[in-house]
Motif scaffolding. Sequence first.
Motif, mmCIF file in Angstrom:
data_model
loop_
_atom_site.group_PDB
_atom_site.id
_atom_site.type_symbol
_atom_site.label_atom_id
_atom_site.label_comp_id
_atom_site.label_asym_id
_atom_site.label_seq_id
_atom_site.Cartn_x
_atom_site.Cartn_y
_atom_site.Cartn_z
ATOM 1 N N THR A 61 9.141 1.641 11.025
ATOM 2 C CA THR A 61 8.886 2.674 10.016
ATOM 3 C C THR A 61 8.413 3.988 10.635
ATOM 4 O O THR A 61 8.155 4.951 9.912
ATOM 5 C CB THR A 61 7.843 2.205 8.980
ATOM 6 N N ILE A 101 5.338 3.619 -4.360
ATOM 7 C CA ILE A 101 5.019 3.259 -2.969
ATOM 8 C C ILE A 101 5.806 2.027 -2.536
ATOM 9 O O ILE A 101 6.327 1.957 -1.421
ATOM 10 C CB ILE A 101 3.506 3.017 -2.812
ATOM 11 N N GLU A 102 5.922 1.033 -3.427
ATOM 12 C CA GLU A 102 6.691 -0.175 -3.092
ATOM 13 C C GLU A 102 8.168 0.135 -2.920
ATOM 14 O O GLU A 102 8.829 -0.413 -2.026
ATOM 15 C CB GLU A 102 6.497 -1.227 -4.188
ATOM 16 N N GLN A 104 9.488 2.907 -1.866
ATOM 17 C CA GLN A 104 9.647 3.572 -0.580
ATOM 18 C C GLN A 104 9.493 2.585 0.568
ATOM 19 O O GLN A 104 10.256 2.617 1.548
ATOM 20 C CB GLN A 104 8.636 4.709 -0.460
ATOM 21 N N TRP A 105 8.525 1.669 0.432
ATOM 22 C CA TRP A 105 8.260 0.713 1.506
ATOM 23 C C TRP A 105 9.431 -0.232 1.744
ATOM 24 O O TRP A 105 9.866 -0.421 2.889
ATOM 25 C CB TRP A 105 6.999 -0.082 1.168
ATOM 26 N N ASP A 108 12.213 1.634 3.325
ATOM 27 C CA ASP A 108 11.860 2.081 4.667
ATOM 28 C C ASP A 108 12.009 0.951 5.679
ATOM 29 O O ASP A 108 12.621 1.107 6.736
ATOM 30 C CB ASP A 108 10.424 2.604 4.668
ATOM 31 N N VAL A 109 11.442 -0.202 5.344
ATOM 32 C CA VAL A 109 11.459 -1.336 6.272
ATOM 33 C C VAL A 109 12.865 -1.900 6.450
ATOM 34 O O VAL A 109 13.308 -2.163 7.574
ATOM 35 C CB VAL A 109 10.501 -2.445 5.783
#
Length: 287
Positions: A61, A101-102, A104-105, A108-109
């Motif tokens: 990330t 946020i979730e 995006q996370w 992203d991962v």
Amino acid sequence: MKKIALITGTSSGLGLETAIILAKNGYTVYATMRSLAKKEPLLARAQEEHIQLKVLALDVTEQQSVDNCVQTIIAAEGQIDLLVNNAGSGFAKTTEQTTEIEMQWVTDVNYFGVVRCSKAVIPGMRTRKKGHIINISSVGGLVGQPFNELYCGAKFAVEGYTEALASYLTDAFHIQFTLVEPGGIVTDFMQSAMEKTMTAGKMAHQAYMPILKKYMSGIKQRTEGSSQQVYQTPLEVAKVILAVAQNENPPLRIRTSEWAEEFCSLKTQADPDGTKSVERIKERFLS
């Protein structure tokens, strides 16, 4: 001359088994993970197998972390022949209840991590006109599934990204690309995804509960009683990765079990390994 392999997400599960099996088959393996505090299980297995591994920190990330790791390997070895983008995380929750946020996370991962690592190694492979990037996808990269839409969306992105790269980098610079598509792996990754699903169920709107119960019941039945071996061991999938890495003309796509093949058949029967689609793309855009 040994080939140099960089593998992400090797602290457990598929990444760990892939690092071990590649090292046992003659690769110089750089096994990476976000936190080196989690390296002991990998090092213990390497000692048991009497093999050498080089363990480095790499957080998919963070582009700087990726670049630093790749530069360290290039400085030591002069090249990277094989990148296995394995790092990722399961995620099962309805869109309605997922936070920004979730969202995006998970993207992203599972997606941007693949892009960052590929971006870092492609220049060297392009210059040498040689290399292979194996991206660990999923049947969820081909077929959308209940409560997995954000995970599937990220894996669909990995599929499209990889296919697009293969359409022009393979012929021009001899960089090979492969998407490995398991149906399910019995690992900490799977356990994490199921825990997230159960947590999601506790928080879910009541309207979703009947669907969630059916979904969880289906998972339990497949785990306990399937004769088609839905969930493979990490080693079984790692053997597929090894075979692909050793193939001079690797497929663009490969499922890792009969169940995965059947599950995706409506999407793949016209072009099982993806090569026909890439050839058509090249004809339309590059001829």
